[in-house]
Write a protein that holds these residues in place. Structure first.
Motif, PDB file in Angstrom:
ATOM      1  N   GLN A 107       0.735  -1.205  -0.206  1.00  0.00           N
ATOM      2  CA  GLN A 107      -0.301   0.011   0.068  1.00  0.00           C
ATOM      3  C   GLN A 107       0.772   1.450  -0.003  1.00  0.00           C
ATOM      4  O   GLN A 107       0.374   2.230   0.250  1.00  0.00           O
ATOM      5  CB  GLN A 107      -0.856   0.160   1.165  1.00  0.00           C
ATOM      6  CG  GLN A 107      -1.951  -1.139   1.248  1.00  0.00           C
ATOM      7  CD  GLN A 107      -1.353  -2.374   1.586  1.00  0.00           C
ATOM      8  OE1 GLN A 107      -0.536  -2.602   2.681  1.00  0.00           O
ATOM      9  NE2 GLN A 107      -1.743  -3.482   0.971  1.00  0.00           N
ATOM     10  N   ALA A 108       1.992   1.117  -0.316  1.00  0.00           N
ATOM     11  CA  ALA A 108       3.155   2.112  -0.280  1.00  0.00           C
ATOM     12  C   ALA A 108       3.264   2.855   1.190  1.00  0.00           C
ATOM     13  O   ALA A 108       3.800   3.910   1.226  1.00  0.00           O
ATOM     14  CB  ALA A 108       2.825   3.167  -1.250  1.00  0.00           C
ATOM     15  N   THR A 121       8.746  15.918   7.390  1.00  0.00           N
ATOM     16  CA  THR A 121       8.607  16.992   6.364  1.00  0.00           C
ATOM     17  C   THR A 121       7.442  16.684   5.599  1.00  0.00           C
ATOM     18  O   THR A 121       6.598  17.876   5.367  1.00  0.00           O
ATOM     19  CB  THR A 121       9.849  16.654   5.253  1.00  0.00           C
ATOM     20  OG1 THR A 121      11.093  16.988   6.035  1.00  0.00           O
ATOM     21  CG2 THR A 121       9.763  17.566   4.106  1.00  0.00           C
ATOM     22  N   LEU A 122       6.915  15.520   5.170  1.00  0.00           N
ATOM     23  CA  LEU A 122       5.707  15.261   4.531  1.00  0.00           C
ATOM     24  C   LEU A 122       4.652  15.980   5.459  1.00  0.00           C
ATOM     25  O   LEU A 122       3.558  16.422   4.754  1.00  0.00           O
ATOM     26  CB  LEU A 122       5.431  13.833   4.215  1.00  0.00           C
ATOM     27  CG  LEU A 122       6.682  13.294   3.211  1.00  0.00           C
ATOM     28  CD1 LEU A 122       6.389  12.067   2.918  1.00  0.00           C
ATOM     29  CD2 LEU A 122       6.818  14.266   2.018  1.00  0.00           C
ATOM     30  N   ALA A 123       4.527  15.710   6.596  1.00  0.00           N
ATOM     31  CA  ALA A 123       3.432  16.177   7.564  1.00  0.00           C
ATOM     32  C   ALA A 123       3.224  17.546   7.577  1.00  0.00           C
ATOM     33  O   ALA A 123       2.169  18.286   7.438  1.00  0.00           O
ATOM     34  CB  ALA A 123       3.703  15.501   9.089  1.00  0.00           C
ATOM     35  N   ALA A 124       4.599  18.280   7.498  1.00  0.00           N
ATOM     36  CA  ALA A 124       4.613  19.875   7.586  1.00  0.00           C
ATOM     37  C   ALA A 124       3.913  20.321   6.439  1.00  0.00           C
ATOM     38  O   ALA A 124       3.324  21.452   6.247  1.00  0.00           O
ATOM     39  CB  ALA A 124       5.853  20.261   7.857  1.00  0.00           C
ATOM     40  N   LEU A 125       4.423  19.588   5.186  1.00  0.00           N
ATOM     41  CA  LEU A 125       4.075  20.380   3.799  1.00  0.00           C
ATOM     42  C   LEU A 125       2.352  20.237   3.584  1.00  0.00           C
ATOM     43  O   LEU A 125       1.717  21.009   3.363  1.00  0.00           O
ATOM     44  CB  LEU A 125       4.643  19.501   2.545  1.00  0.00           C
ATOM     45  CG  LEU A 125       6.214  20.009   2.416  1.00  0.00           C
ATOM     46  CD1 LEU A 125       7.024  18.978   1.584  1.00  0.00           C
ATOM     47  CD2 LEU A 125       6.245  21.371   1.933  1.00  0.00           C
ATOM     48  N   LYS A 126       1.783  18.938   4.203  1.00  0.00           N
ATOM     49  CA  LYS A 126       0.351  18.769   4.020  1.00  0.00           C
ATOM     50  C   LYS A 126      -0.208  19.654   5.053  1.00  0.00           C
ATOM     51  O   LYS A 126      -1.268  20.248   4.558  1.00  0.00           O
ATOM     52  CB  LYS A 126      -0.045  17.372   4.614  1.00  0.00           C
ATOM     53  CG  LYS A 126       0.310  16.303   3.560  1.00  0.00           C
ATOM     54  CD  LYS A 126      -0.142  14.837   3.777  1.00  0.00           C
ATOM     55  CE  LYS A 126       0.322  13.927   2.945  1.00  0.00           C
ATOM     56  NZ  LYS A 126      -0.083  12.489   3.260  1.00  0.00           N
ATOM     57  N   ALA A 127       0.256  19.933   6.231  1.00  0.00           N
ATOM     58  CA  ALA A 127      -0.309  21.023   7.296  1.00  0.00           C
ATOM     59  C   ALA A 127      -0.486  22.248   6.480  1.00  0.00           C
ATOM     60  O   ALA A 127      -1.151  23.219   6.946  1.00  0.00           O
ATOM     61  CB  ALA A 127       0.409  20.913   8.341  1.00  0.00           C
ATOM     62  N   THR A 133       3.213  15.217  -4.648  1.00  0.00           N
ATOM     63  CA  THR A 133       3.169  13.682  -4.777  1.00  0.00           C
ATOM     64  C   THR A 133       4.452  13.105  -4.223  1.00  0.00           C
ATOM     65  O   THR A 133       5.604  13.819  -4.452  1.00  0.00           O
ATOM     66  CB  THR A 133       3.169  13.339  -6.717  1.00  0.00           C
ATOM     67  OG1 THR A 133       1.703  13.929  -6.956  1.00  0.00           O
ATOM     68  CG2 THR A 133       2.978  11.840  -6.565  1.00  0.00           C
ATOM     69  N   THR A 134       4.484  11.865  -3.801  1.00  0.00           N
ATOM     70  CA  THR A 134       5.377  11.188  -3.026  1.00  0.00           C
ATOM     71  C   THR A 134       5.835   9.823  -3.896  1.00  0.00           C
ATOM     72  O   THR A 134       4.633   9.222  -3.973  1.00  0.00           O
ATOM     73  CB  THR A 134       5.290  11.162  -1.670  1.00  0.00           C
ATOM     74  OG1 THR A 134       4.061  10.384  -1.242  1.00  0.00           O
ATOM     75  CG2 THR A 134       5.282  12.392  -0.834  1.00  0.00           C
ATOM     76  N   ILE A 135       6.930   9.626  -4.025  1.00  0.00           N
ATOM     77  CA  ILE A 135       7.342   8.352  -4.891  1.00  0.00           C
ATOM     78  C   ILE A 135       8.281   7.681  -3.838  1.00  0.00           C
ATOM     79  O   ILE A 135       9.600   8.479  -3.837  1.00  0.00           O
ATOM     80  CB  ILE A 135       7.662   8.558  -6.127  1.00  0.00           C
ATOM     81  CG1 ILE A 135       6.318   9.036  -6.992  1.00  0.00           C
ATOM     82  CG2 ILE A 135       7.960   7.149  -6.748  1.00  0.00           C
ATOM     83  CD1 ILE A 135       6.427   9.358  -8.511  1.00  0.00           C
ATOM     84  N   GLY A 136       8.305   6.758  -3.319  1.00  0.00           N
ATOM     85  CA  GLY A 136       9.408   6.121  -2.726  1.00  0.00           C
ATOM     86  C   GLY A 136      10.300   5.240  -3.537  1.00  0.00           C
ATOM     87  O   GLY A 136       9.768   4.862  -4.737  1.00  0.00           O
ATOM     88  N   ASP A 154       4.078   7.503  10.571  1.00  0.00           N
ATOM     89  CA  ASP A 154       4.471   7.037   9.248  1.00  0.00           C
ATOM     90  C   ASP A 154       3.333   7.699   8.505  1.00  0.00           C
ATOM     91  O   ASP A 154       2.202   7.529   8.336  1.00  0.00           O
ATOM     92  CB  ASP A 154       4.329   5.659   9.146  1.00  0.00           C
ATOM     93  CG  ASP A 154       5.552   4.952   9.733  1.00  0.00           C
ATOM     94  OD1 ASP A 154       6.709   5.973  10.310  1.00  0.00           O
ATOM     95  OD2 ASP A 154       5.573   3.793   9.996  1.00  0.00           O
ATOM     96  N   VAL A 155       4.055   8.486   7.390  1.00  0.00           N
ATOM     97  CA  VAL A 155       2.980   9.078   6.280  1.00  0.00           C
ATOM     98  C   VAL A 155       3.194   8.310   5.050  1.00  0.00           C
ATOM     99  O   VAL A 155       4.263   7.762   4.568  1.00  0.00           O
ATOM    100  CB  VAL A 155       3.826  10.477   5.881  1.00  0.00           C
ATOM    101  CG1 VAL A 155       2.992  10.970   4.716  1.00  0.00           C
ATOM    102  CG2 VAL A 155       3.551  11.483   7.009  1.00  0.00           C
ATOM    103  N   ARG A 156       1.994   7.688   4.633  1.00  0.00           N
ATOM    104  CA  ARG A 156       1.989   6.645   3.418  1.00  0.00           C
ATOM    105  C   ARG A 156       2.409   7.588   2.281  1.00  0.00           C
ATOM    106  O   ARG A 156       1.777   8.614   1.817  1.00  0.00           O
ATOM    107  CB  ARG A 156       0.513   5.946   3.438  1.00  0.00           C
ATOM    108  CG  ARG A 156       0.342   5.249   2.182  1.00  0.00           C
ATOM    109  CD  ARG A 156      -1.148   4.672   2.254  1.00  0.00           C
ATOM    110  NE  ARG A 156      -1.044   3.672   3.171  1.00  0.00           N
ATOM    111  CZ  ARG A 156      -2.229   2.789   3.368  1.00  0.00           C
ATOM    112  NH1 ARG A 156      -3.120   3.003   2.890  1.00  0.00           N
ATOM    113  NH2 ARG A 156      -1.923   1.609   4.157  1.00  0.00           N
TER     114      ARG A 156
END
Length: 171
Positions: A107-108, A121-127, A133-136, A154-156
């Motif tokens: 599920q990524a 970082t991802l949580a701060a950008l969303k907030a 878009t995020t690609i692992g 954890d951010v999916r």
């Protein structure tokens, strides 16, 4: 992996252009550790195509990452954990973030190095209301069992790209 990413970015930019929307213009990548997939040739291609490529900079423990512009000519310095980073520059906000990924689920969901920098970082950008878009980026052997449960912080990711293809699918 580089070919799939190059094609995906080109198609995403083309679709945005045709829809009259702003094109993807800032991509955050990473400077690879010895055992990580090396995307540097692709980063150079994007720079040549006029896309801003940025690399993460650790500002301090517990802080989100900042992304500074990078080109093949950018002066680099050794940053936190011995990882090369741009020596200077004004922070940019990416529309696409390529995330180094040690382990991942179908599920990524991502497992990183344990410092929490990307999750913060991802949580701060969303907030802040920033769309991205995020690609692992991971080796295929990093696939975790379906029983793996992510931690609450954890951010999916939107997808994970491995040498075998997209998981679960291209974003």
């Amino acid at each position: 992996m580089r070919g799939r990413l190059y094609t995906w970015v080109a198609l995403a930019r083309d679709a945005a252009r045709k829809a009259g929307q702003p094109e993807l213009s800032v991509i955050a990548a990473y400077w690879p550790l010895p055992d990580e997939p090396d995307l540097r040739p692709l980063l150079s291609q994007w720079v040549e195509a006029g896309i801003t490529v940025a690399l993460p900079v650790v500002r301090g423990p517990g802080q989100p990452l900042e992304f500074l512009p990078w080109t093949p000519d950018t002066p680099m310095r050794e940053g936190a954990y011995g990882i090369a980073e741009p020596a200077a520059g004004a922070a940019v906000t990416p529309e696409l973030i390529l995330v180094p990924t040690l382990g991942y689920t179908g599920q990524a969901d991502r497992v990183g190095y344990g410092g929490g920098y990307y999750d913060r970082t991802l949580a701060a950008l969303k907030a802040a209301g920033h769309g991205f878009t995020t690609i692992g980026i991971a080796w295929s052997v990093g696939r975790l069992e379906d029983t793996h449960a992510p931690e609450p912080h954890d951010v999916r990711l939107d997808a994970v790209l491995t040498p075998d293809g997209w998981v679960p699918k291209a974003p």
